[in-house]
Design an enzyme around this catalytic site. Structure first.
Site, mmCIF file in Angstrom:
data_model
loop_
_atom_site.group_PDB
_atom_site.id
_atom_site.type_symbol
_atom_site.label_atom_id
_atom_site.label_comp_id
_atom_site.label_asym_id
_atom_site.label_seq_id
_atom_site.Cartn_x
_atom_site.Cartn_y
_atom_site.Cartn_z
ATOM 1 N N ASP A 91 -1.456 -21.023 -2.627
ATOM 2 C CA ASP A 91 -0.799 -21.262 -3.911
ATOM 3 C C ASP A 91 0.109 -22.482 -3.741
ATOM 4 O OD1 ASP A 91 0.012 -21.083 -6.513
ATOM 5 O OD2 ASP A 91 0.932 -19.101 -6.360
ATOM 6 N N ASP A 265 -5.160 -11.631 -6.875
ATOM 7 C CA ASP A 265 -4.335 -11.531 -5.669
ATOM 8 C C ASP A 265 -3.077 -10.773 -6.031
ATOM 9 O OD1 ASP A 265 -2.948 -14.006 -7.040
ATOM 10 O OD2 ASP A 265 -1.581 -13.318 -5.479
ATOM 11 N N CYS A 303 -12.368 8.741 1.781
ATOM 12 C CA CYS A 303 -12.221 7.363 2.279
ATOM 13 C C CYS A 303 -12.835 7.241 3.666
ATOM 14 C CB CYS A 303 -10.758 6.963 2.310
ATOM 15 S SG CYS A 303 -10.490 5.295 2.935
ATOM 16 N N CYS A 305 -12.238 4.755 5.820
ATOM 17 C CA CYS A 305 -11.530 3.776 6.644
ATOM 18 C C CYS A 305 -11.101 4.381 7.980
ATOM 19 C CB CYS A 305 -10.344 3.179 5.886
ATOM 20 S SG CYS A 305 -8.788 4.059 6.023
ATOM 21 N N CYS A 308 -8.229 6.972 7.690
ATOM 22 C CA CYS A 308 -8.603 8.282 7.160
ATOM 23 C C CYS A 308 -9.520 9.049 8.112
ATOM 24 C CB CYS A 308 -9.213 8.127 5.772
ATOM 25 S SG CYS A 308 -7.974 7.569 4.574
ATOM 26 N N HIS A 333 -5.261 1.136 5.175
ATOM 27 C CA HIS A 333 -5.948 1.982 4.203
ATOM 28 C C HIS A 333 -5.928 1.346 2.802
ATOM 29 C CE1 HIS A 333 -7.063 5.358 1.635
ATOM 30 N NE2 HIS A 333 -6.036 4.982 0.914
HETATM 31 N N1 GUN Z 1 1.308 -16.269 -8.919
HETATM 32 C C1 GUN Z 1 1.388 -15.360 -9.915
HETATM 33 N N2 GUN Z 1 1.437 -15.980 -11.125
HETATM 34 C C2 GUN Z 1 1.408 -17.314 -10.878
HETATM 35 C C3 GUN Z 1 1.436 -18.469 -11.727
HETATM 36 O O1 GUN Z 1 1.512 -18.408 -12.953
HETATM 37 N N3 GUN Z 1 1.376 -19.699 -11.094
HETATM 38 C C4 GUN Z 1 1.306 -19.804 -9.721
HETATM 39 N N4 GUN Z 1 1.253 -21.020 -9.193
HETATM 40 N N5 GUN Z 1 1.273 -18.728 -8.922
HETATM 41 C C5 GUN Z 1 1.326 -17.502 -9.490
HETATM 42 ZN ZN ZN Z 2 -8.510 5.385 4.133
#
Ligand code: GUN
Ligand code: ZN
Length: 370
Positions: A91, A265, A303, A305, A308, A333
């Site tokens: 990022d 993410d 699960c 994993c 578990c 987990h």
């Molecule tokens: N991570 C979660 N939201 C954002 C976003 O709007 N911009 C950026 N660069 N990272 C993020």
């Molecule tokens: Zn598990």
């Protein structure tokens, strides 16, 4: 462009695709665990491979401060430095500064902030963010964007959206490795459909390898959040990956995938693990709870994993908050759960049984009478 995006199956707006990146061939929908200092807290990279992680996230802001991007570059890039052979995404850093440092301030030049290392005023420009990310060497790099909380209103939202569009050109111009790093643009515009639309069109005109939907999961209600995702996915090109940033909870990933998003993410699975919470099909299981002290069952009987298969709730209850192993086992987990969710979304879409999968997922999470 340093990626290939092939759609393998669809169900209405949901898609399952193969995303070929320089370091790995990924299957979407896909969840990306978040590492900050070049690590997913408590897990080794071989454990991450074992769990089925395809791509992990690094933060430009953290890595730039320590060990610094120059050192990572000198040591052969982040993949080699952290011993991660698969894909990486970084990022741009601005979002982390604004969310972590209250002293961060955004001007047309970039994001100004006080260095947490020596307190000196510093400036992260779009050019510098890209230069740092070029040195780190991730498969996907993110444009520097002007992020404002979705809960604020007024002209600041519009200013941030137009600034994000002006900055994308500075990012594109600064990008020195388009042959092996993919620069994604980020759609901003708060909860305003007109602003979101202008931003999507502006970014699509730049013909980037992929697009992210930003500025969400910041305290807005679910209806507004899902509405923005639905609008953006409908307007973004079919043949490029769509990444919803900072999302999320398993339910949000299922909903956003149904709306045509591909990548996610979030720190949630690993952060909540450190607080003693396991993700299970029914929702969450709190291992700190006294009821776990005598419970010989695994976290989740179904699960498959390593945790578990080998450890009881009672054992993890005993470790949680007392030994690092407790949060390591829970992180393992929880990420396994997220990877399995990603695989299940992918295969159910490819095999034409996405609605059945979603029904079962919802029935387990919200049983009758709850
Ligand atoms: N991570 C979660 N939201 C954002 C976003 O709007 N911009 C950026 N660069 N990272 C993020
Ligand atoms: Zn598990």
């Amino acid at each position: 462009m340093a990626l290939r995006f092939e759609i393998l199956g669809r169900f209405n707006r949901a898609r399952a695709a193969q995303l070929t990146l320089p370091h790995f061939v990924c299957q979407t929908p896909l969840f990306m665990p978040v590492g900050t200092q070049g690590t997913i807290k408590g897990l080794t990279t071989s454990q991450l491979e074992e769990i089925g992680c395809q791509i992990i996230l690094g933060n430009t802001y953290h890595l730039a401060l320590r060990p610094t991007s120059e050192l990572i570059d000198e040591l052969g890039g982040l993949h080699k430095f952290m011993n991660w052979p698969r894909a990486l995404l970084t990022d741009s850093g601005g979002f982390q500064m604004v969310s972590l440092l209250h002293l961060a301030d955004i001007t047309e030049k970039g994001v100004t902030f006080q260095s947490p290392v020596d307190g000196k005023p510093m400036l992260l420009t779009p050019e510098e963010s890209i230069q740092i990310q070029n040195r780190i060497g991730a498969d996907i790099i993110m444009a520097l964007d002007d992020v404002v909380k979705t809960t604020i209103t007024g002209p600041r939202i519009e200013e941030a959206m137009y600034r994000t569009l002006r900055w994308i050109d500075r990012c594109i111009a600064a990008h020195k490795r388009p042959h092996d790093q993919n620069l994604f643009g980020i759609v901003q515009g708060g909860l305003d459909p007109v602003l979101r639309d202008i931003c999507v069109k502006g970014l699509v005109d730049r013909d980037l390898p992929g697009y992210a939907i930003g500025g969400l999961a910041g305290g807005e209600d679910k209806d507004s959040f899902w509405r923005v995702v639905a609008q953006c996915t409908a307007a973004l090109p079919e043949d490029k990956p769509r990444y919803v940033m900072g999302v999320g909870y398993p339910l949000d990933i299922v909903v956003c995938s149904a709306l045509g998003a591909d990548m996610y993410d979030c720190v949630y699975p690993t952060r909540t693990a450190r607080f003693g919470t396991a993700l299970v099909p029914e929702g969450v299981l709190k291992l700190k709870h006294q009821a776990m002290a005598h419970d010989t069952r695994p976290i989740d009987q179904m699960c498959e994993c390593m945790v578990c298969k080998n450890y009881s709730r009672a054992y993890i209850h005993c470790l949680v908050t007392k030994d690092a192993m407790g949060s390591q086992l829970l992180s393992y987990h929880n990420l396994f759960y997220m990877m399995k969710l990603s695989r299940d979304l992918h295969s159910s879409i490819v095999e034409g049984r996405f609605p059945e999968f979603v029904c079962k997922f919802l029935q387990k999470m919200f049983p009758e009478g709850d």
